[in-house]
Design an enzyme around this catalytic site. Structure first.
Site, PDB file in Angstrom:
ATOM      1  N   GLU A 266       6.241  -3.181 -10.758  1.00 39.17           N
ATOM      2  CA  GLU A 266       5.478  -3.173 -12.129  1.00 39.17           C
ATOM      3  C   GLU A 266       5.350  -4.439 -12.569  1.00 39.17           C
ATOM      4  O   GLU A 266       5.519  -4.938 -13.878  1.00 39.17           O
ATOM      5  CB  GLU A 266       6.163  -2.384 -12.871  1.00 39.17           C
TER       6      GLU A 266
HETATM    7  C1  LIG Z   1       9.640   0.101  -3.603  1.00 36.81           C
HETATM    8  C2  LIG Z   1       8.458  -0.410  -3.897  1.00 36.81           C
HETATM    9  C3  LIG Z   1       7.536   0.462  -4.640  1.00 36.81           C
HETATM   10  C4  LIG Z   1       6.150  -0.353  -5.036  1.00 36.81           C
HETATM   11  N1  LIG Z   1       5.416   0.851  -5.778  1.00 36.81           N
HETATM   12  C5  LIG Z   1       4.213   0.277  -5.798  1.00 36.81           C
HETATM   13  C6  LIG Z   1       3.036   0.992  -6.271  1.00 36.81           C
HETATM   14  O1  LIG Z   1       3.487   2.407  -6.403  1.00 36.81           O
HETATM   15  N2  LIG Z   1       1.764   0.677  -6.340  1.00 36.81           N
HETATM   16  C7  LIG Z   1       1.546  -0.527  -6.109  1.00 36.81           C
HETATM   17  O2  LIG Z   1       0.286  -0.991  -6.173  1.00 36.81           O
HETATM   18  N3  LIG Z   1       2.658  -1.756  -5.671  1.00 36.81           N
HETATM   19  C8  LIG Z   1       3.728  -1.137  -5.711  1.00 36.81           C
HETATM   20  N4  LIG Z   1       4.761  -1.863  -5.282  1.00 36.81           N
HETATM   21  C9  LIG Z   1       4.359  -3.409  -5.070  1.00 36.81           C
HETATM   22  C10 LIG Z   1       4.932  -4.139  -6.186  1.00 36.81           C
HETATM   23  O3  LIG Z   1       4.447  -3.897  -7.488  1.00 36.81           O
HETATM   24  C11 LIG Z   1       5.078  -5.665  -5.834  1.00 36.81           C
HETATM   25  O4  LIG Z   1       5.873  -5.984  -4.772  1.00 36.81           O
HETATM   26  C12 LIG Z   1       5.047  -6.533  -6.950  1.00 36.81           C
HETATM   27  O5  LIG Z   1       4.181  -6.718  -7.937  1.00 36.81           O
HETATM   28  C13 LIG Z   1       5.231  -8.027  -6.321  1.00 36.81           C
HETATM   29  O6  LIG Z   1       4.322  -8.303  -5.488  1.00 36.81           O
HETATM   30  P1  LIG Z   1       4.619  -8.938  -3.989  1.00 36.81           P
HETATM   31  O7  LIG Z   1       5.866  -8.018  -3.529  1.00 36.81           O
HETATM   32  O8  LIG Z   1       3.522  -9.232  -3.192  1.00 36.81           O
HETATM   33  O9  LIG Z   1       5.558 -10.232  -4.342  1.00 36.81           O
HETATM   34  P2  LIG Z   1       4.796 -11.718  -4.580  1.00 36.81           P
HETATM   35  O10 LIG Z   1       3.586 -11.585  -5.583  1.00 36.81           O
HETATM   36  O11 LIG Z   1       4.413 -12.546  -3.253  1.00 36.81           O
HETATM   37  O12 LIG Z   1       6.024 -12.590  -5.202  1.00 36.81           O
HETATM   38  C14 LIG Z   1       6.952 -13.454  -4.504  1.00 36.81           C
HETATM   39  C15 LIG Z   1       7.950 -13.893  -5.894  1.00 36.81           C
HETATM   40  O13 LIG Z   1       7.074 -14.934  -6.313  1.00 36.81           O
HETATM   41  C16 LIG Z   1       6.714 -14.970  -7.716  1.00 36.81           C
HETATM   42  N5  LIG Z   1       5.359 -15.405  -8.250  1.00 36.81           N
HETATM   43  C17 LIG Z   1       4.445 -14.784  -7.684  1.00 36.81           C
HETATM   44  N6  LIG Z   1       3.429 -15.169  -8.476  1.00 36.81           N
HETATM   45  C18 LIG Z   1       4.035 -16.041  -9.453  1.00 36.81           C
HETATM   46  C19 LIG Z   1       3.117 -16.766 -10.205  1.00 36.81           C
HETATM   47  N7  LIG Z   1       1.901 -16.897 -10.434  1.00 36.81           N
HETATM   48  N8  LIG Z   1       3.980 -17.471 -11.137  1.00 36.81           N
HETATM   49  C20 LIG Z   1       5.422 -17.569 -10.973  1.00 36.81           C
HETATM   50  N9  LIG Z   1       5.976 -16.722  -9.895  1.00 36.81           N
HETATM   51  C21 LIG Z   1       5.244 -15.958  -9.344  1.00 36.81           C
HETATM   52  C22 LIG Z   1       7.160 -13.401  -8.104  1.00 36.81           C
HETATM   53  O14 LIG Z   1       7.714 -13.439  -9.255  1.00 36.81           O
HETATM   54  C23 LIG Z   1       8.119 -13.110  -6.797  1.00 36.81           C
HETATM   55  O15 LIG Z   1       9.805 -13.745  -7.416  1.00 36.81           O
HETATM   56  C24 LIG Z   1       6.119  -1.353  -4.900  1.00 36.81           C
HETATM   57  C25 LIG Z   1       6.781  -2.439  -4.197  1.00 36.81           C
HETATM   58  C26 LIG Z   1       8.093  -1.606  -3.817  1.00 36.81           C
HETATM   59  C27 LIG Z   1       9.019  -2.775  -2.849  1.00 36.81           C
END
Ligand SMILES: Cc1cc2nc3c(=O)[nH]c(=O)nc-3n(C[C@H](O)[C@H](O)[C@H](O)COP(=O)(O)OP(=O)(O)OC[C@H]3O[C@@H](n4cnc5c(N)ncnc54)[C@H](O)[C@@H]3O)c2cc1C
Length: 568
Positions: free
Chosen positions: A428
């Protein structure tokens, strides 16, 4: 022993800290009388304690499974889900015209927190459905509303949220899923979504996916994204689940925690979907769902923290290790254990009060359409999300520590809370993204909404001076320091602000948490000792946090990636 739902604490906060009476005084929510509040809190607590909480361990030990393309739920989840849906708990704040109770979101938030503490994995299912209900209520056309809302609200069908793709996580605008018009008003949706919570389920007869995808003429980035309703089974002429849609669960993720919540890789192969909201305006529509879910996820953290803390306190009473020199023989008599429990209890109360203040602002915005309440809700949402979830993780971690070695042993159950809570700071919108939202978009009004809130904290502190002079003085001073820090932050360049976003958000929460405790102590002197713990032990960290928040980014970028451990 399963945790007990904290209905009494909710009631106290509603009555004496966040001023829920103001919500009940509006025409829109006139039905939220004190008797109704009592009935909702009491019945929800009973269901959580008797039916849902006993399922928590089984879900952890027996994760959801994928069998022949169908997700099979953890043992007992059918019983828990039935209690939640048949009790009407999915639709507490949904519109009565579609079968909801039409009550304030604040009450739904109390129920959701209790459910999270009882069983986080199962609670995710109704939480996502609630977000979908709200998105459809605001953005779908009448046909979609009439077809989907009654079944989502009754729990016969459930909802999911499909944003994330392998290359598009925090950067949702990078998504590649496509939607082509079929020529009959429907669209063919194609793409892969990952990490989809409860992407399939044997607890319901249809799973309704809200999917973000790009139309052929959609611009790159977030501006060109549209939102589609893509059901697992296409509704037939009578509105019942009919032909299977062209979508499937490819696999389930193996995770650190929330084992009972299936996290699915979803494949959409020209699946039939219908537009929700205007073309290319999908992010606006999805934001309705995400904002709802952000507060919901914040309260997940609070719920898990409450459960972990109750468990730790129970253990600390029973576990005896040497003389404590106090009235208690158990380790709860040792000063350091007492400190851990007291600080955690103060933090949980603060996080709960902030979450419910956010929910109240949402209700007041709904009831009055007053931009000031809308701005308050917008300001508090990232704060409630980040602080609630950090509280979940920190308190669950403290819970493990209090259990000593037994905390590290799975059979105790203390570790499950920590493993389960860990995801809440990530999904989220990560807590880093929440903090950037706070110092970016939410201060874009020149800090008006923030200064208004800080002003209220100062006024409350002044009013509390006669009864609680020392504590009130410390809260007033901290609010003043926050005001000055906010002014300084507003003068900083974006990158410098972002470098300080997380400590700034935390400092803000400490001031708001202290304000909530001060009000609590003012209303009930028996709450003064806990307020003192918040104000004397937790609040002082705001000064160091603000120093960090105002440091800027230059020192961080003075370190190269190699300095930070990346391959040269
Ligand atoms: C168990 C689980 C359930 C989930 N459920 C859903 C769901 O129902 N529907 C759905 O659509 N998604 C879902 N997600 C996805 C979840 O919302 C994402 O994992 C989350 O938004 C982060 O994206 P990412 O994993 O690609 O990490 P990334 O975006 O790659 O981020 C990696 C790190 O970089 C940081 N970062 C990235 N961009 C920036 C920026 N611009 N400035 C500063 N820091 C930054 C982040 O804060 C983080 O620390 C789920 C994930 C999990 C693990």
């Amino acid at each position: 022993m399963s945790p007990r739902a904290p209905a009494a604490d909710h009631r106290f906060i509603l009555d004496h800290v966040v001023g829920f009476a103001e919500v009940a005084a509006t025409d829109r929510f006139a039905e939220a009388t004190p008797d109704t509040v009592t009935a909702i809190l009491t019945e929800a607590a009973r269901m959580c304690d008797d039916v849902v909480a006993p399922l928590n361990r089984d879900g952890d030990k027996h994760p959801a499974r994928l069998e022949n393309g169908i997700v099979r739920s953890s043992p007992g989840y059918d019983r828990g889900y039935r209690a939640i849906s048949e009790g009407g708990w999915i639709g507490v704040s949904a519109a009565p015209e579609w079968g909801g109770m039409g009550l304030p979101h604040t009450l739904a938030t109390c129920v959701n927190e209790m459910l999270s503490g009882a069983c986080l994995s199962l609670q995710l299912k109704p939480l996502l459905t609630q977000g979908q209900i709200e998105a459809l209520e605001h953005h779908a056309d009448d046909t979609i509303k009439a077809l989907y809302l009654p079944k989502l609200i009754s729990g016969e069908w459930s909802g999911t949220m499909n944003l994330t793709e392998p290359q598009a996580g925090s950067d949702v605008g990078a998504l590649k899923s496509k939607a082509e018009p079929n020529g009959d008003g429907s669209y063919a949706v194609t793409g892969q979504k990952i990490f989809i919570t409860w992407g399939d389920s044997d607890l319901v007869s249809n799973v309704c996916h809200l999917v973000l995808a790009r139309l052929p003429d959609g611009a790159p980035g977030t501006r060109g994204i549209s939102l589609f309703m893509v059901p697992k089974f296409l509704p037939d002429a009578a509105g019942n689940p009919g032909v299977a849609n062209s979508l499937r669960v490819v696999s389930l993720e193996h995770k650190l925690g929330i084992h009972g919540s299936p996290t699915c890789v979803m494949q959409f192969d020209g699946a039939t979907g219908w537009l929700v909201g205007a073309p290319h305006k999908g992010m606006a529509a999805m934001f309705t769902m995400m904002n709802n879910a952000r507060l919901g996820v914040g309260m997940q953290g609070v719920g898990v923290a409450e459960a972990a803390l109750q468990k730790a306190a129970t253990f600390a009473v029973d576990r005896v290790q040497g003389p404590t020199g106090t009235a208690e023989a158990g380790i709860i008599g040792h000063a350091d254990v007492r400190r851990m429990l007291a600080e955690a209890r103060a933090q949980v109360f603060a996080a709960r009060a902030i979450g419910l203040a956010c929910a109240k602002a949402i209700d007041m915005a709904t009831a009055t359409a007053d931009p000031k309440w809308q701005a308050r809700a917008a300001l508090l949402t990232p704060i409630a999300k980040a602080f609630g979830t950090d509280t979940g993780i920190e308190v669950a971690d403290t819970g493990v520590q209090i259990h000593g070695g037994m905390g590290f042993i799975e059979e105790t159950g203390a570790a499950q809370y920590l493993r389960d809570a860990r995801i809440t700071a990530i999904y989220e919108g990560t807590n880093g993204i929440q903090a950037m939202d706070l110092v970016g978009r939410k201060l874009a009004d020149n800090g008006d909404a923030a200064f208004r809130l800080i002003g209220e904290v100062e006024a409350n502190a002044k009013a509390a001076r006669a009864a609680l002079p020392d504590l009130a003085g410390e809260v007033w001073q901290a609010a003043e320091t926050l005001r000055e820090a906010t002014e300084a932050l507003l003068a900083m360049a974006p990158q410098d602000r972002f470098a300080g976003a997380v400590p700034y958000l935390r400092a803000f929460t400490l001031v708001l948490g202290a304000d909530a405790h001060l009000k609590a102590a003012g209303a009930d002197p028996a709450r003064t000792p806990l307020a003192a713990v918040m104000i004397r032990r937790l609040l002082p960290a705001h000064a160091a946090l603000i120093d960090r928040a105002l440091t800027g980014a230059a020192d961080l970028y003075a370190l190269s990636p190699a300095d930070l451990g990346a391959p040269a």
